[in-house]
Design an enzyme around this catalytic site. Structure first.
Site, short mmCIF file in Angstrom:
data_model
loop_
_atom_site.label_atom_id
_atom_site.label_comp_id
_atom_site.label_asym_id
_atom_site.label_seq_id
_atom_site.Cartn_x
_atom_site.Cartn_y
_atom_site.Cartn_z
N ASP A 156 66.41 86.37 -37.17
CA ASP A 156 67.64 86.08 -37.92
C ASP A 156 67.81 87.07 -39.06
O ASP A 156 67.54 86.77 -40.23
CB ASP A 156 67.59 84.64 -38.45
CG ASP A 156 68.92 84.19 -39.05
OD1 ASP A 156 69.92 84.88 -38.82
OD2 ASP A 156 68.93 83.14 -39.73
N SER A 197 72.59 80.96 -47.08
CA SER A 197 72.12 81.76 -45.95
C SER A 197 72.35 83.24 -46.19
O SER A 197 73.39 83.66 -46.72
CB SER A 197 72.86 81.34 -44.68
OG SER A 197 72.52 80.03 -44.30
N HIS A 239 72.78 84.89 -38.37
CA HIS A 239 73.57 83.71 -37.99
C HIS A 239 74.87 83.59 -38.79
O HIS A 239 75.75 82.82 -38.42
CB HIS A 239 72.72 82.43 -38.12
CG HIS A 239 72.55 81.93 -39.53
ND1 HIS A 239 71.41 82.15 -40.27
CD2 HIS A 239 73.37 81.20 -40.33
CE1 HIS A 239 71.53 81.57 -41.45
NE2 HIS A 239 72.71 80.99 -41.51
#
EC number: 3.4.21.109
Length: 830
Positions: free
Chosen positions: A686, A780, A631
């Site tokens: 992901d 992330s 992402h």
């Protein structure tokens, strides 16, 4: 013939029918002979034992003692710093003569004395540092050590006219490793340094940093300051051979100019990150640094500096405010040895005093727990020492006295404490009072988490059945901890209802089987879980729970890869294991925060998007490949995040404000491979792989993390570390220094109940349902680091998504890396 007649007259002839008597007489003769031989053997044995015993008592043991003494009627001369000067040699001769006279008066020492040598002098009036050599019978060794350790005053007899005006006191010495002995002819690696004014003086091991320090050598640095000063010594870089027992390469700092154990400030080996506190103070104007190398391993050594500062006239004092703080000298630096501080605290007369020690580190090697015989804090007649969590001490009046003592040896960070006044009838207005006296917010009472160190906030509670489990001991624990394989209640009641009947085994699916079917080489559970973790490793049918060797065979051992034991017949479980190790042990005690140390997470990568700075994290898995979250590379109208030329990867980075610091590597990306099944709505699959244009160079701060096998298990309740430069609070700003947080794997069933219709098998929940610790925006793509066998670290997951940051009942969700092991191998060959 006459002698024969005499002989015959003494012979007794027996009747013919007395044959038994004849035989009996013969046996008695042999018995007597045998007894005689046995007696001779026993006599020889006793004599041998006596000879051995006395020879053993005569075995001579060479003993070297290092010590110091004080010459009370001499003033220190600058010439005494030069061991070749006439003044030094003359005073040294007097000292050795005085020592000889002293030893001759001690029966256990005098007959066995060999020689002494003076190694240095320092102020006070004059302190002489020396070593003495003895050849002592082995059975007198301990008695001689006691005699040497006893402080003495040398009383000079009339015959010592040359020493009649020579007054010596405080003569004491201790056994020393012969390797640490300074010989006058061994000066190839000896250095004498003197601080000048306020200048900082630097010194290093020979050859630093371009070549390793000498092998099998002894080096020493004599550090001095002016009279009335103390020294501050800092190791700015430290990397010697790892600590591995008695023959380690060892750096020792002494609060003395003689290497006597009772004056040891610190012993160091191995490697330390640059940010670790390696600053030490003396109690006088001298320090001795020694390096003893016992190996031929190649390490750069250390880079150190020292300077002088005025000696404290005293510490402690009177504190008269209603509240305030106080700490050990030089906190958060290490306190000096051999000091005493006393604080007299008084608050308004109608109040009591409460002390809260926010940080407390008075750790010293070889001190029996609870004895507090060396460094300690004394309050109300009770001593405190060691390493302690926050704790509170209260008084029954408006006054309290705190005394801090540091002996001559090892020092630590010390303490930071605050004091305040309080009403004894209501010690924590509007708050809950722990049994220790600490105050916590009322909402933390009975929330399932022990906020008081004595657990008093979680006792006598009424648990909320909607989200709490009532333990048999009446503690309340989160429901998601029930049946997670961890004894959270302390009495195991949260796990009792989860077990199969006695004599049976519980499969991962919940099925119960007879215990005899566990580890029998057959998949009785149907999911292989009964053969997954067995004491004896054997070849079993391959399932999703078993490790597959390169030869296609599967073993029943859980998580066998890179655990230091060869379990596959082809050794493939121990191949490609140059990963998951860090040069620096996790030894830092970060004061007041969660900052990481340099090199603590050497696989952590910072990804900078052009013009935006740090955006996402990643992890290094090989010299040319990184793992991150897919992402992070989804295009937006204003920016093409999928373009590898838009990104820069920083390896070995700790502080975002120091991108060009030593050890930091800057790399461009060659390509970005997001998983083809990635769903940017559900965040399923992901994961992304990033290839570097040029290979990374491994170093102390740049290392790869290990990838888990497809069958690798990270069980519920396991502690795992999340790291990143993301926001430190929801809606906040990113961190400059790499942050770390310890969280726990959450049971998948519990997590699915908290996040219905949102989890897939490729996701895992990690965190705390109470909130407080979590990944956040900017983290992330970063790794979940799990410490496995032999301290090796595997990447359990990739930071993916979550509802808010660190909220209650909203754990973080991570990409489960073991699900993608085959895909990573196909794409990268790693």
């Amino acid at each position: 013939m006459q002698s024969m007649k005499g002989f015959e007259e003494g012979v007794e002839f027996l009747p013919v029918n007395s044959t038994k008597q004849v035989e009996k007489r013969g046996r008695r003769r042999w018995v007597l002979l045998a007894a005689l031989l046995l007696g001779l053997l026993l006599l020889a044995l006793v004599v041998g034992l006596l000879v051995w015993h006395f020879q053993r008592r005569d075995v001579q043991v060479q003993k070297i003692f290092n010590g110091y003494l004080r010459i009370t009627n001499e003033n220190f001369l600058d010439a005494y710093e030069n061991s070749s000067s006439p003044e030094f040699l003359n005073l040294a001769r007097k000292v050795t003569e005085a020592l000889k006279l002293l030893y001759m008066e001690v029966p256990v020492l005098g007959p066995y004395y060999r020689k002494s040598a003076v190694t240095a002098f320092s102020e006070g009036s004059v302190i002489a540092y020396y070593w003495s050599e003895f050849s002592i019978p082995q059975h007198l060794e301990e008695e001689a050590e006691r005699a040497m350790a006893k402080k003495r005053v040398i009383t000079l007899p009339p015959r010592g006219r040359a020493l009649s005006n020579f007054m010596v006191t405080s003569v004491v010495a201790f056994p020393t490793d012969a390797r640490a002995l300074q010989r006058t002819q061994d000066n190839s690696c000896s250095f004498a340094l003197h601080a000048r004014g306020k200048e900082v003086t630097r010194f290093t091991t020979p050859g630093f940093p371009d070549s390793p320090y000498p092998a099998r050598a002894r080096c020493q640095w004599t550090l001095r300051g002016d009279a009335g000063s103390v020294l501050s010594l800092t190791f700015r870089s430290f990397d010697v051979a790892p600590c591995d027992g008695q023959n380690s390469d060892l750096v020792t700092v002494y609060n003395s100019l003689s290497p006597v154990e009772p004056h040891t400030v610190v012993r160091l080996c191995g490697a330390y990150p640059p940010s670790y506190n390696l600053t030490f103070l003396s109690s006088q104007n001298v320090l001795l640094v020694t390096l003893i190398t016992s190996t031929e391993r190649r390490h750069p050594g250390f880079d150190a500096s020292f300077f002088q500062l005025p000696k404290m006239s005293g510490c402690g004092g009177s504190l008269r405010e209603a509240q305030g703080t106080f700490s050990t000298p030089y906190y958060p630096g290490r306190y000096p040895p051999n000091i005493n501080c006393t604080w007299h605290i008084q608050v308004p007369n109608n109040q009591n005093v409460k002390l809260r020690f926010k940080y407390f580190y008075l750790q010293e090697p070889n001190v029996v727990l609870g004895t507090c015989s060396k460094d300690y804090v004394e309050i109300n007649g009770e001593r405190y020492c060691g390493e302690r969590p926050q704790f509170v001490v209260t008084s029954k009046s408006s006054k309290i006295t705190v005394h801090f003592h540091s002996d001559h040896s090892y020092t630590d960070t010390g303490f930071l404490a605050e004091y305040l006044s309080y009403d004894s009838k209501d010690p924590c207005p509007g708050m809950f009072t722990c049994g220790t006296g600490r105050c916590i917010r009322r909402e933390l009472r009975c929330d399932g988490w022990a906020d008081c160190t004595d657990h008093s906030d979680e006792r006598n509670c009424s648990c909320n059945p909607s989200h709490q489990f009532t333990c048999k001991n009446q503690l309340c624990k989160p429901l998601f901890w029930v049946c997670d394989g961890v004894n959270d209640c302390g009495d195991n009641s949260d796990e009792l209802a989860c077990k199969c009947p006695e004599g049976t085994f519980k499969c991962t699916s919940g099925k119960c089987l007879p215990e005899k079917q566990k580890c029998d080489g057959k998949d009785d559970c149907g999911d292989g879980s009964d053969e997954a973790s067995c004491d004896t490793v054997s070849i079993v049918t391959c399932t999703s729970h078993t490790f597959r060797c390169q030869n296609g065979l599967c073993v029943n051992k859980g998580n066998p890869e890179c655990d230091g034991e060869t379990d596959c017949s082809d050794g493939s479980d121990e191949k490609n294991c140059d990963c998951g190790l860090r040069s620096y042990s996790k030894r830092a005690r970060v004061v007041g925060g969660t900052d990481s140390e340099s090199g603590e997470w050497p696989w952590q990568v910072s990804l900078h998007a052009r013009g935006q700075g740090h955006v996402c994290g990643a992890s290094l898995i090989s010299p040319t490949w990184l793992v991150s979250a897919a992402h992070c590379f989804v295009d937006e109208n204003s920016f093409k995040y999928s373009d590898p030329t838009k990104w820069t990867a920083f390896l070995g980075l700790l502080d975002q404000g120091q991108l060009t610091a030593t050890g930091v590597q800057k790399h461009e990306l060659k390509r970005i491979i997001s998983h083809p099944s990635f769903n940017d709505f559900t965040f399923d699959y992901d994961i992304a792989l990033l290839e570097l244009k040029k290979p990374a160079e491994y170093s102390a701060v740049v290392q790869p993390i290990c990838l888990p096998d497809a069958a690798h298990v990270f069980p519920p309740g396991k502690a795992i570390w999340v790291t990143g430069w993301g926001h430190t609070e929801e809606g906040g700003t990113g961190a400059l220094v790499l942050q770390k947080g310890e969280i726990r794997v959450i049971n998948q069933t519990t997590c699915e109940a908290l996040l219905p219709q949102q989890l897939t098998p490729r996701m895992m929940c990690v965190g705390f349902l109470s909130g407080g610790v979590d990944a956040c925006q900017g983290d992330s793509g970063g790794p979940l680091s799990s410490v496995e066998a032999n301290g090796r670290i595997f990447q359990a997951g990739v930071v993916s998504w979550g509802e808010g940051c660190a909220q209650k009942n909203k754990p973080g969700v991570y990409t489960r890396l073991s699900m993608f092991r085959t895909w990573i191998k196909d794409q990268t060959g790693v």
